[in-house]
Design an enzyme around this catalytic site. Structure first.
Site, PDB file in Angstrom:
ATOM      1  N   GLU A 298      38.066  54.362  39.621  1.00 39.03           N
ATOM      2  CA  GLU A 298      39.515  54.590  39.691  1.00 39.03           C
ATOM      3  C   GLU A 298      39.912  55.908  39.043  1.00 39.03           C
ATOM      4  O   GLU A 298      40.623  55.946  38.026  1.00 39.03           O
ATOM      5  CB  GLU A 298      40.279  53.428  39.071  1.00 39.03           C
ATOM      6  CG  GLU A 298      40.129  52.139  39.858  1.00 39.03           C
ATOM      7  CD  GLU A 298      41.020  51.008  39.337  1.00 39.03           C
ATOM      8  OE1 GLU A 298      41.517  51.092  38.208  1.00 39.03           O
ATOM      9  OE2 GLU A 298      41.206  50.029  40.085  1.00 39.03           O
TER      10      GLU A 298
ATOM     11  N   GLU B 234      37.155  45.928  44.645  1.00 37.08           N
ATOM     12  CA  GLU B 234      37.579  44.921  43.665  1.00 37.08           C
ATOM     13  C   GLU B 234      38.671  44.072  44.308  1.00 37.08           C
ATOM     14  O   GLU B 234      39.817  44.495  44.411  1.00 37.08           O
ATOM     15  CB  GLU B 234      38.121  45.581  42.388  1.00 37.08           C
ATOM     16  CG  GLU B 234      37.089  46.422  41.665  1.00 37.08           C
ATOM     17  CD  GLU B 234      37.609  47.070  40.387  1.00 37.08           C
ATOM     18  OE1 GLU B 234      38.681  46.671  39.890  1.00 37.08           O
ATOM     19  OE2 GLU B 234      36.929  48.001  39.889  1.00 37.08           O
TER      20      GLU B 234
HETATM   21  C1  GAL Z   1      40.535  47.733  37.696  1.00 37.26           C
HETATM   22  C2  GAL Z   1      39.300  48.406  37.112  1.00 37.26           C
HETATM   23  C3  GAL Z   1      38.282  47.375  36.623  1.00 37.26           C
HETATM   24  C4  GAL Z   1      38.972  46.356  35.763  1.00 37.26           C
HETATM   25  C5  GAL Z   1      40.093  45.699  36.541  1.00 37.26           C
HETATM   26  C6  GAL Z   1      40.826  44.622  35.753  1.00 37.26           C
HETATM   27  O1  GAL Z   1      41.612  48.614  37.771  1.00 37.26           O
HETATM   28  O2  GAL Z   1      38.677  49.232  38.097  1.00 37.26           O
HETATM   29  O3  GAL Z   1      37.269  48.029  35.884  1.00 37.26           O
HETATM   30  O4  GAL Z   1      39.438  46.978  34.627  1.00 37.26           O
HETATM   31  O5  GAL Z   1      41.025  46.696  36.883  1.00 37.26           O
HETATM   32  O6  GAL Z   1      41.507  45.121  34.665  1.00 37.26           O
END
Ligand code: GAL
Length: 703
Positions: free
Chosen positions: A186, A342
């Site tokens: 990110e 994710e």
């Molecule tokens: C995303 C990030 C992950 C984790 C997730 C939950 O933005 O890429 O590493 O932090 O949020 O907080």
């Protein structure tokens, strides 16, 4: 002020932190064929979990791999926060643990993408090179202890990046179980305001303007006598509420930051392409995240991946925020299919939960929403909730005790279904008759000067997007370089900053028969963020057939618009008081000294039409009316009978539609479709009035 906190809907990191910096690296090989994610994953729909073997005992790995396989998982992303474990001391590498983890996973048919770990550099690196850490706009250097704490132009950080990425690429370039790379994690804030960044910004300005006189003229530095006589005098913006910096400087700093991020990504991409050319490269992005021009960033990636957290929606039935984010991501790489790196696997939060626990069945609906919008891969964050650190509350599929909970059951069911659907999905795409133009320049400029407190560029995109989705119409999101010629309708809201190229493109689009919808604050500024001296809407005045001699900022939001039709719609933020030159009036203002004056117009321009909408309404019905007017002659199927909280979205393969009916509500719904379809998962015929249970999904296709 730069509302650096407004990214909540897209970037999770930015829920908690303040906002975050160019050259050109090696490009993804230009190929006529779009990247095929399913072929890349050995013919299987990518179904995965983000896995952190470094945080669990090795004896756990085999048990995890078995449970993953049982749930249909064939993919993991690993390593993106493991720099300290991979390079425990400067220049000393240890990949043995990761080799062992890969061996266990690969033996269960699970392939991996490895994250380059640069989002979270090791403590020893900061101890040796403290200037790597971010300096904020007030000149305060951040302490070590979180992540994303680096200045992209710092030479020591770049050298460390090159070293770890090179070592990883050399070690894994021929590994059969490693199919690709995620660069960093990110890429985003916080921005760095240290002297190295300032020098880099000055050099960026010099490359762009070549002569200081040109910059002085283009930025209008005559205002307040800010004329520069040396490149080294160019300051960084203040980044404060009511930043009094020159808006031209601020917009160029926004572009510089976006370019710097791309340059950093390209630095890594060039290493990976050179050493590991057989492995694919991606990055996990954040939908409507405002600080990066993703269209530009994505030129050197093979495909787009993004992080999808529907939990950030206020209500789980408000599906269209996520829908727009999916479509922005698809549009950022010319509408190629993408993957979710994710996908929400549980409720989340850091210090506090930011949502309530969703009914487990909704996790399946959300996964299908990703697929409906063009995802050929869904990878959940994360396999199991962490026992340690900042994210102890951020749920994975499993909780810390590895119990086969209901989310695991839902993930396993979804995994099985997606493999069943793969032959049908493979090669299918989202096809849309409508495009929303997403202008990073306009967004940046309006963030800096919204004109009226609360006015948000993204809200304009969302208002129109929602109306099309309520009507069951697929929407593409176009960026300024995208080809617009095939769309029936292009909506270009608040196109505040334009250049001649974009004006010419939109003009040609209309003259060749397209329907263009423009809204207030369009054509106000040139590419340098300088206000036009033409009557508004400036370069669009002739095309729209209107002149704006007066406007009213809606500080108290007391205005209303009458029409289209006789309905009164409440408005907010802005009223452009329109004087039609050649346009016809569709709606007028209802109150105040300009009651009865035109608010919405339509103009015939050569073969096409231009709608000009001089205000924003709080009423969704206003947008339903507008799009129904704008689309009536342009072959867009409108289905206004889709119940609230139900989404209908489609992919297409060789002219055959694959329709996804997604019920985000807790009650059964009836969804009238224009014909009867076959339910692909059950093999049964569905009636035209599709009955869909609570929190359910139906995947339909033509027989
Ligand atoms: C995303 C990030 C992950 C984790 C997730 C939950 O933005 O890429 O590493 O932090 O949020 O907080």
């Amino acid at each position: 002020m730069k509302p650096r906190w407004t990214k909540i809907a897209c970037g999770l990191m930015s829920v908690y932190l303040l906002a975050g910096p160019m050259g050109r690296g090696q490009q993804a090989p230009a190929s006529a064929k779009p990247f095929d994610l399913i072929d890349w994953n050995g013919g299987k729909f990518i179904y995965g979990a983000d896995y952190y073997p470094e945080a669990w005992t090795e004896s756990q790995w085999e048990k995890d791999a078995i449970m993953m396989q049982e749930a249909g998982i064939n993919f993991v992303r690993m390593g993106e926060f493991a720099w300290a474990k991979m390079e425990p001391e400067e220049g000393h590498f240890d990949f043995a643990w990761l080799d062992r983890a890969l061996k266990v996973l690969n033996a269960h048919g699970i392939r991996a993408v490895l994250g380059t770990p640069t989002a979270s550099p090791p403590a020893w690196l900061y101890a040796k090179y403290p200037d790597i850490a971010v300096m904020d706009a007030k000149g305060v250097r951040y302490r070590y202890g979180s992540r994303r704490n680096y200045c992209l132009h710092n030479p020591d950080f770049r050298a460390a990046t090159v070293r770890i990425v090179t070592a990883m690429a050399e070690h894994y370039k021929d590994h059969p179980g490693v199919i690709g790379w995620q660069i960093d994690n990110e890429l985003s804030d916080p921005r760095c305001y240290d002297p190295i960044t300032q020098a880099a910004f000055q050099a960026w300005c010099q490359r762009k303007y070549r002569a200081l006189d040109t910059l002085n003229v283009d930025w209008g530095t005559i205002f307040w006598g800010h004329t520069y006589s040396d490149w080294r005098q160019i300051p960084l913006p203040w980044n404060t509420l009511y930043d009094t910096s020159n808006p031209s400087l601020v917009l160029d700093f926004d572009r510089f930051h976006s370019d710097s991020t791309r340059e950093y990504l390209d630095l890594q991409a060039a290493i990976l392409r050179k050493i590991a050319p057989r492995q694919a490269i991606t990055h996990n992005e954040m939908g409507l995240y405002s600080e990066i021009d993703y269209y530009n960033l994505n030129r050197s990636l093979d495909f787009v991946a993004w992080d999808n957290y529907p939990i950030l929606q206020k209500e789980y039935t408000q599906y269209s925020g996520q829908g727009l984010a999916h479509d922005v991501m698809r549009g950022s790489k010319d509408n190629q299919n993408f993957m979710i790196m994710e996908q929400e696997g549980g409720v989340g939060g850091w210090a506090e939960f930011i949502g309530h626990q969703a009914p487990p069945a909704l996790y399946r609906v959300w996964a299908y929403q990703s697929v409906a919008h063009g995802a050929d891969g869904v990878c959940y964050f994360r396999w199991r909730t962490s026992r340690y650190g900042t994210e102890q509350y951020w749920q994975g599929i499993l909780d810390q005790d590895s119990y086969r909970n209901s989310r695991y059951g839902i993930v396993a069911q979804t995994g099985k279904e997606l493999q069943q659907l793969t032959p049908l999905l493979h090669g299918s795409k989202v096809v849309s008759p409508v495009a929303l133009l997403n202008s990073p320049d306009s967004r940046w400029a309006l963030q800096n000067q919204p004109g009226v407190e609360g006015f948000q560029y993204d809200q304009q995109l969302q208002d129109f997007y929602d109306a099309f989705r309520r009507a069951g119409v697929n929407v593409d999101v176009a960026f300024p370089p995208s080809d617009l010629s095939a769309y029936h309708v292009v909506v270009a809201p608040a196109l505040y900053v334009t250049d001649q190229g974009l004006v010419d493109k939109l003009t040609a689009y209309v003259k060749n028969g397209g329907t263009l919808i423009l809204t207030f604050r369009s054509g106000v500024k040139d590419e340098h963020n300088v206000v036009t001296d033409r009557t508004l809407p400036g370069p669009f005045a002739d095309l729209a057939g209107v002149a704006i001699h007066e406007f009213d900022p809606q500080i108290n939001e007391e205005q209303e618009v009458v029409g289209p039709g006789d309905t009164h719609f409440p408005t907010r933020y802005w009223s452009d008081i329109l004087t039609p030159t050649t346009a016809k009036v569709l709606a007028t203002y209802g109150k105040g000294y300009y009651a009865g004056k035109p608010a919405v117009t339509v103009n015939q321009a050569a073969k096409g039409r231009v709608y000009y909408v001089g205000t924003e309404s709080k009423s969704p019905v206003f947008y339903d009316r507008l799009i129904s007017l704008a689309t009536q002659k342009s072959l867009v199927a409108i289905n206004s009978r889709i119940p609230t909280g139900v989404e209908v979205a489609a992919r297409e393969k060789e002219g055959r539609k694959i329709i996804f009916v997604l019920n985000y509500t807790g009650t059964p719904q009836t969804v009238p479709l224009e014909q009867a379809y076959l339910n692909v998962l059950t093999g049964n015929a569905e009636p035209m009035d599709v009955q869909i249970p609570a929190y359910e999904v139906k995947v339909l296709t033509e027989r």
